[in-house]
Write an enzyme that holds these catalytic residues in place. Structure first.
Site, short mmCIF file in Angstrom:
data_model
loop_
_atom_site.label_atom_id
_atom_site.label_comp_id
_atom_site.label_asym_id
_atom_site.label_seq_id
_atom_site.Cartn_x
_atom_site.Cartn_y
_atom_site.Cartn_z
CD GLU A 95 13.23 -10.00 -2.48
OE1 GLU A 95 12.53 -9.38 -1.66
OE2 GLU A 95 13.32 -11.26 -2.47
CG ASP B 289 16.57 -13.98 -5.71
OD1 ASP B 289 15.84 -13.06 -6.14
OD2 ASP B 289 17.05 -13.97 -4.56
#
Length: 378
Positions: free
Chosen positions: A139, A79
């Protein structure tokens, strides 16, 4: 550099083109990576979950060279943070002055490109111990994917290289990251008649004054000189309260963020917040406040003598370091690995318009990861 750069650049271009902002699904990137890994002989497993907004997210764990605990795991988060709409080329990799620009190019799709290339070039017949590639989700919004791996016991390895932009310097330790919201209650009233109410904002001010004092004294008693600053830091970055300028505020909320050094219990600040609350109630029996803990993430402290740390220091020519920001290394450590953070790019250019990764670091990173596979898996 010319031998591997075109392939790395092509892979990175494809990764950047996939919009994996944390609010969106990361499934297309996982599908892309999984296809490459399975074509190279990896066995892949997906861990699926749905985030709070109902969006599907996936962690990928791919293994080659046997079963059981891997000798080495290469770990990258899929991400990215959002990008400004004015950055029209955010999802199109562009090159200028030896740099490759694009959202995620630095944090951490550059590392993922290197990991995919290094891992897929391995001849399975040469592997004496399993090699693992782990791609995580979310994350950037709280290490969510990595925590789900820990909960499920997925991703166990003896050594782990966690991708983050470190300018190819091995980072062996990082501070933790914790959040709490403090809700202070008052009593509304007309501001012309202060005695008819109780200001939640004034009460919050007294709470914050004591918190600042403890942050400057008690939290600096424990120090770790490997970090800068060497103590647990505290920040209040958000505060809100009140309804109007002429109304005594009945509520005030503020967010407390702290980054504990690895050797300190992260709950210590939570306990200090509760101590402050109790002291203020003692001083003013009508004082009312509630502490809501939102996040407790421990730091990590892998010894400088750990084999994977020494190996990356030798290969990069850079001494091991520490950082104050959070990473997924604590989760890999919880899964049994000696974890080190490492990757191309500079964290200071991540999370901003014009994020980039230097091409020479991209090439060097792929070469070092290839040597790491040889060292730990062959």
């Amino acid at each position: 550099m010319t031998d591997t750069l075109p392939a790395l650049r092509a892979t990175l271009a494809e990764l950047v083109a996939l919009d994996t902002t944390s609010a969106r699904t990361n499934v297309p990137l996982v599908e892309y990576a999984q296809a490459k890994l399975e074509a190279a002989g990896f066995t892949a497993e997906r861990q699926r979950y749905t985030d709070g907004a109902g969006v599907e997210k996936v962690n990928l764990v791919a293994v080659k060279g046997g079963t059981g605990r891997a000798a080495l795991a290469l770990v990258g988060h899929t991400d990215c943070v959002p990008y400004d709409a004015a950055w029209t080329e955010a999802l199109k990799l562009t090159e200028k002055d030896g740099r490759l620009y694009g959202r995620g190019a630095c944090d951490t799709k550059g590392f993922i490109a290197c990991a995919l290339h290094a891992a897929t070039r391995v001849d399975a017949s040469r592997l004496k111990a399993p090699l693992m590639v782990i791609l995580t989700a979310d994350e950037e919004i709280g290490l969510v994917g990595a925590k789900k791996l820990v909960d499920a016991g997925l991703g166990r390895a003896r050594h782990a290289i966690v991708g983050e932009p470190t300018s190819l310097r091995p980072v062996r330790a990082n501070k933790g990251y914790c959040l709490a919201e403090v809700e202070v209650v008052g009593k509304e009233g007309h501001s012309a008649y202060p005695e008819t109410g109780a200001s939640a904002i004034f009460r919050a001010g007294r709470f914050l004054h004591r918190l600042e004092q403890l942050a400057r004294t008690v939290l600096r008693e424990e120090q770790d000189d490997a970090f800068q600053p060497p103590y647990t830091t505290v920040n209040v970055g958000l505060i809100q309260g009140g309804k109007a300028k002429n109304v005594i505020p009945g509520e005030c909320r503020f967010t407390v963020e702290w980054r504990p050094i690895p050797g300190q219990r992260p709950e210590k600040v939570t306990e200090l917040l509760e101590t402050i609350r109790q002291e203020l109630v003692k001083d003013e029996p009508a004082f009312e406040a509630r502490v809501h803990v939102l996040r407790i993430d421990r730091g990590v402290n892998t010894p400088a003598e750990a084999e994977v740390v020494r190996f990356l220091a030798e290969q990069s020519g850079k001494a091991p370091d520490t950082v104050a920001f959070g990473t997924e290394a604590p989760q890999l450590t919880a899964l049994g690995a000696e974890a080190v953070v490492f990757g191309p790019g500079d964290i200071r250019v991540a999370h901003q318009t014009g994020e980039f990764v230097p091409m020479d670091e991209l090439v060097r990173c792929e070469a070092i990861l290839s040597k790491a596979i040889e060292r730990f898996c062959m």
